[in-house]
Structure formats: C-alpha cells, structure tokens
Design a protein around this motif. Structure first.
Motif, PDB file in Angstrom:
ATOM      1  N   LEU A 122       0.836  -1.199   0.000  1.00 37.71           N
ATOM      2  CA  LEU A 122       0.000   0.000   0.000  1.00 37.71           C
ATOM      3  C   LEU A 122       0.869   1.247   0.000  1.00 37.71           C
ATOM      4  O   LEU A 122       1.809   1.359   0.783  1.00 37.71           O
ATOM      5  CB  LEU A 122      -0.905   0.003   1.239  1.00 37.71           C
ATOM      6  N   ILE A 123       0.542   2.183  -0.904  1.00 37.05           N
ATOM      7  CA  ILE A 123       1.143   3.518  -0.903  1.00 37.05           C
ATOM      8  C   ILE A 123       0.026   4.509  -0.621  1.00 37.05           C
ATOM      9  O   ILE A 123      -0.945   4.587  -1.374  1.00 37.05           O
ATOM     10  CB  ILE A 123       1.789   3.862  -2.259  1.00 37.05           C
ATOM     11  N   ASN A 124       0.158   5.279   0.459  1.00 38.94           N
ATOM     12  CA  ASN A 124      -0.874   6.251   0.803  1.00 38.94           C
ATOM     13  C   ASN A 124      -0.276   7.317   1.710  1.00 38.94           C
ATOM     14  O   ASN A 124       0.622   7.032   2.502  1.00 38.94           O
ATOM     15  CB  ASN A 124      -2.049   5.561   1.510  1.00 38.94           C
ATOM     16  N   ARG A 125      -0.781   8.533   1.594  1.00 34.39           N
ATOM     17  CA  ARG A 125      -0.273   9.614   2.448  1.00 34.39           C
ATOM     18  C   ARG A 125      -0.714   9.429   3.898  1.00 34.39           C
ATOM     19  O   ARG A 125       0.045   9.689   4.830  1.00 34.39           O
ATOM     20  CB  ARG A 125      -0.773  10.969   1.949  1.00 34.39           C
ATOM     21  N   ASP A 126      -1.944   8.988   4.086  1.00 29.66           N
ATOM     22  CA  ASP A 126      -2.519   8.893   5.424  1.00 29.66           C
ATOM     23  C   ASP A 126      -2.667   7.435   5.846  1.00 29.66           C
ATOM     24  O   ASP A 126      -2.691   6.522   5.014  1.00 29.66           O
ATOM     25  CB  ASP A 126      -3.892   9.574   5.462  1.00 29.66           C
TER      26      ASP A 126
END
Length: 246
Positions: free
Chosen positions: A210-214
């Motif tokens: 998973l790549i996510n800011r939050d």
C-alpha cells in the motif's frame, strides 16, 4: 523520502521485478498530485458537500441542477489537469511486462492518457455520457448544455458509478480474476473505505503493498505499507527497476 519508506519501496520493486505479475489498484490519492481534489481528506470533495445529496441517482432525478453543477465543475477542473510522473511509471511497467492490470476507482482517465492499456475503470468514466433513463449515448457538449436525451428526453449524466449503483460487471469480474492470480497487489492512494473495491486486496494469493499519504484502517492487512507521495514513491521504484535492468 524516509529511509524506511525507501527500504519498503525497494522491497516492493523487487517483487514486481521478480514475479512480473502485479495488479495495481488506484484510488483518489493517485490523482491528487495532478491537482485533482480527493474525497475524504480534510480538503477533499466530501468535506465540502454531502455526497449523498449529489452523487446519487436520486439527485439526477430530483435535484438535477445541483448534480449538473457538481459534475460540470469536476469536468472543468479535470480539463486543467494532466497525468503526473507516477501514472507514466505504471504505464512503462505495463509495457515492460511487469504489470498485468490497473484497476482504478478513479474516473479521470489519467492512466489511459499516460499510456496504460490494460485498465479497468471500476467506478466508470467521467468522460463518457449517457441518458439516465434509457442509457442512450450522449456527448460532453450535450451534457454541458443540459440538453435532454435525443431518444427519450431524459436527463443526461456522466457514466460514473453513483452511490447505490452496481459496478460495471465486466470490469469487476476481470479485476477480481486478475487480483486473485496476482503475485503482488499494489494499492495506491485509496482509503479502502468503499465497498466492494475495498475487498479486492484480501482475495489475492500473492503479496500486498500500500502507498498512501494517510493511515487507513486496512494498514495492518498489508505486507508492506509506504507512507508518502504516490508520485515520489513510484518514481523512486521506477528508478530502482531501471537500475536493476528489468
């Protein structure tokens, strides 16, 4: 980029290079760095307006002026935005035989504009238009002018999946089949709060990243979690893959 994120990005890139069977799943966070507002962040669309008052079949039927204003504004915003470098990274991985599918919750068409061919639009496309009543195909100009359907005089709308509507069957079935067989499912920029797409990573037999800011409520379900800019992390992974001469 933090060293921990770099390490996990390299590990993810190694899986992509070695297995050559990765499915990408993208959400709104993939497009925010192209200048498009997302939905659930503090500055997202849904913080400004209740989605159940606009993005529904009921709104088309009962409050068309507000529905039309919202989607006209989205189309105007999109006309000023372009795919970013991360979109082009995914397209190049597909061309190199590393990515078998991009399944996206986004309706902006940026993956195709960047060169990805094997794309399934799980929530439809904002660039296609049809009659809400009979399904007759329409064009953007007709929608923007608020003309009615040429066949039944029904209201025109973008071919996006509204709340309460079914996902496109072909796109959903193909995505499920390829996710299940994938060696890696890489989720980019999705909060994984929207059913049934939120269930896709759980059905794979392979690894998940998973790549996510939050942070998301699903973080603990992934083998690898990378926090930060999707564009930056994908570019870092792309450089790693190029240096590895994949």
């Amino acid at each position: 980029m933090l060293s921990e994120t770099k390490e996990k990005a390299e590990m993810t890139a190694q899986i992509i290079a070695q297995q050559k069977n990765t499915v990408i799943l993208t959400g709104a966070g993939m497009s925010t760095e192209s200048g498009i507002p997302d939905f659930r962040s503090e500055s997202g669309w849904w913080r400004k307006i209740d989605p159940l008052s606009i993005a529904t079949a009921e709104a088309v039927e009962e409050n068309y002026s507000l529905f039309h204003e919202f989607y006209s504004d989205r189309l105007s915003t999109l006309s000023e935005c372009r795919p970013h470098e991360g979109h082009y990274c995914l397209a190049s991985w597909e061309k190199s035989g590393l990515v078998t599918l991009v399944a996206t919750q986004n309706v902006d068409g940026f993956h195709q504009k960047a060169g990805s061919v094997n794309v399934e639009e799980l929530h439809g496309s904002i660039h296609r238009f049809r009659c809400h009543n009979c399904g007759e195909i329409a064009d953007k100009e007709e929608f923007m002018r608020q003309t009615t359907c040429r066949e039944c005089e029904g209201k025109l709308r973008p071919s996006v999946v509204l709340f309460g509507e079914m996902l496109p069957e072909t796109a959903w079935q193909r995505s499920m089949e390829l996710v299940e067989k994938a060696e890696l499912v890489l989720v980019i920029g999705s909060s994984l709060q929207v059913y049934p797409v939120s269930q896709l990573p759980a059905i794979t037999r392979g690894k998940t990243a998973l790549i996510n800011r939050d942070e998301t409520s699903a973080d603990t379900d992934f083998d690898l979690v990378m926090k930060g800019s999707a564009k930056e992390i994908l570019q870092y992974m792309d450089n790693y893959l190029k240096n590895a001469e994949v």
